[in-house]
Design a protein around this motif. Structure first.
Motif, PDB file in Angstrom:
ATOM      1  N   LEU A  33       0.808  -1.214   0.000  1.00 37.63           N
ATOM      2  CA  LEU A  33       0.000   0.000   0.000  1.00 37.63           C
ATOM      3  C   LEU A  33       0.846   1.270   0.000  1.00 37.63           C
ATOM      4  N   GLU A  34       1.905   1.282   0.806  1.00 41.15           N
ATOM      5  CA  GLU A  34       2.767   2.463   0.838  1.00 41.15           C
ATOM      6  C   GLU A  34       3.443   2.673  -0.505  1.00 41.15           C
ATOM      7  N   GLY A  35       3.866   1.569  -1.116  1.00 36.14           N
ATOM      8  CA  GLY A  35       4.479   1.662  -2.440  1.00 36.14           C
ATOM      9  C   GLY A  35       3.502   2.186  -3.476  1.00 36.14           C
ATOM     10  N   LEU A  36       2.230   1.770  -3.376  1.00 33.60           N
ATOM     11  CA  LEU A  36       1.203   2.245  -4.301  1.00 33.60           C
ATOM     12  C   LEU A  36       0.987   3.751  -4.141  1.00 33.60           C
ATOM     13  N   LYS A  37       0.991   4.215  -2.904  1.00 37.95           N
ATOM     14  CA  LYS A  37       0.805   5.653  -2.668  1.00 37.95           C
ATOM     15  C   LYS A  37       1.971   6.461  -3.234  1.00 37.95           C
ATOM     16  N   ASN A  38       3.180   5.947  -3.063  1.00 38.65           N
ATOM     17  CA  ASN A  38       4.357   6.625  -3.633  1.00 38.65           C
ATOM     18  C   ASN A  38       4.300   6.618  -5.163  1.00 38.65           C
ATOM     19  N   GLU A  39       3.864   5.486  -5.721  1.00 46.32           N
ATOM     20  CA  GLU A  39       3.736   5.369  -7.175  1.00 46.32           C
ATOM     21  C   GLU A  39       2.694   6.354  -7.702  1.00 46.32           C
TER      22      GLU A  39
END
Length: 380
Positions: A33-39
């Motif tokens: 989820l954190e990676g998706l938000k950064n993406e």
């Protein structure tokens, strides 16, 4: 409802909610989820950069990627909100002695658990082409009308599954059976993760039933093959298909989906000379469009086979045809003397034959993806 009974009901759902909370929180890690938000931040920055729309193809891909990323983040946020709302519902009902919210609570809990399961399955889709559309081909085995009828039953089963899950499908080619059913068909199932969910359906499917075409009502065994490959974009691989690599045949459209049935020879069939792979399309408006679709289908098949067999180059692909016969099936469908559908690879089974034939394939898809992730197959 008796107050004690009502409290027991709501307490039971509070316990259920607390039990699934760790799994719900664990999905955040599985989804990255954190990676998706950064993406998403990176994608938004790209869209705000000067000259973003100057390259329409590139910008469109980024827009699609942005929507998909936003959808995943929003979907998880809604599941968290749903959990919070149900917990609040339980507490309010207990305080106010109000059992009117119980039906809604039951419905929302079932909905949340189903959404969590779907989300869990999506986290297992890590293959290169899992997010792509899926091209499905159906081929009747030996047995004439009996096998052709079974082939059409499978066609209906998968199109019903697609409809139930919000996917769309497009008929590419459809060759009707001599008396009933179909000899072969090709369809494109469109939607995110279509190939990832359906890739495990590739193989031979075996039916046992009392034949509706036999006046003596004898038991018959029929076979049909289902092929599933990802729809691979033209620019995703440097696969070159030259005109001399294939034989092109044209014919009149016929069967379901034909745009110009028996009027013009707009349908196209391509035969790849080196491998014997055959692709066909009859549903586009012109012969040129059908040919372009065929080339895309052929390219996808060649790339998928090359990667599946770990080959260095396309020319190493051998034209080996899968046998549609006993011993090669991935799943058995028994209509009599008892009812059973059983997957030979995962051991997943159900007696609800009618449900399966109406598209209820999720347990089999779930079992396949789980076995693929864990390696715990029934047969090696």
């Amino acid at each position: 409802m008796d107050e004690n009974v009502m409290n027991i009901e709501f307490d039971a759902y509070k316990q259920k909610l607390n039990e699934i909370r760790p799994s719900l929180e664990g999905l955040a890690d599985s989804l990255n989820l954190e990676g998706l938000k950064n993406e998403l931040e990176r994608l938004h920055a790209m869209q705000e950069a000067p000259g973003f729309w100057e390259d329409p193809d590139k910008s469109q891909k980024i827009v699609v990627k942005t929507r998909q990323t936003e959808s995943k983040i929003e979907k998880y946020g809604k599941m968290l909100s749903s959990w919070d709302d149900m917990m609040t519902m339980c507490e309010m009902a207990a305080e106010e002695d109000d059992d009117s919210m119980l039906p809604e609570l039951k419905e929302e809990f079932q909905k949340l658990t189903e959404e969590m399961e779907t989300c869990r399955l999506e986290t297992l889709l890590t293959g290169t082409y899992d997010k792509n559309n899926a091209m499905m081909s159906f081929h009747a085995g030996a047995g004439g009308t009996e096998a052709q009828d079974w082939c059409q039953m499978l066609y209906r089963m998968y199109t019903r599954w697609a409809e139930r899950h919000g996917f769309t499908y497009k008929i590419m080619d459809y060759q009707e059976g001599d008396e009933a059913g179909l000899k072969s068909a090709d369809i494109m199932i469109e939607g995110e993760n279509a190939y990832g969910f359906l890739k495990g359906e590739n193989g031979v499917h075996r039916l046992v039933r009392v034949s509706p075409f036999d006046a003596n009502a004898r038991r018959q065994t029929s076979f049909s093959a289902v092929e599933v490959i990802p729809d691979i974009a033209d620019d995703s691989n440097d696969v070159e298909i030259k005109p001399e690599d294939y034989e092109m045949q044209v014919y009149r459209s016929s069967g379901a989906g034909g745009q110009h049935i028996n009027k013009t020879s707009s349908a196209v069939r391509l035969i790849h000379k080196a491998t014997g792979i055959v692709v066909a399309c009859q549903t586009e408006r012109s012969q040129f469009q059908n040919k372009e679709t065929c080339l895309r289908m052929l390219r996808s098949k060649l790339v998928e086979i090359k990667e599946r067999e770990h080959l260095d180059k396309i020319s190493d692909i051998k034209g080996v045809q899968q046998k549609i016969e006993w011993g090669s099936q991935i799943r058995n469908y028994v209509f009599m003397p008892y009812t059973l559908v059983k997957d030979t690879r995962t051991g997943c089974e159900t007696a609800n034959v009618n449900g399966v034939m109406d598209g209820a394939l999720d347990p089999f898809i779930d079992a396949y993806l789980t076995c693929l992730a864990t390696g715990n197959w029934v047969t090696k």
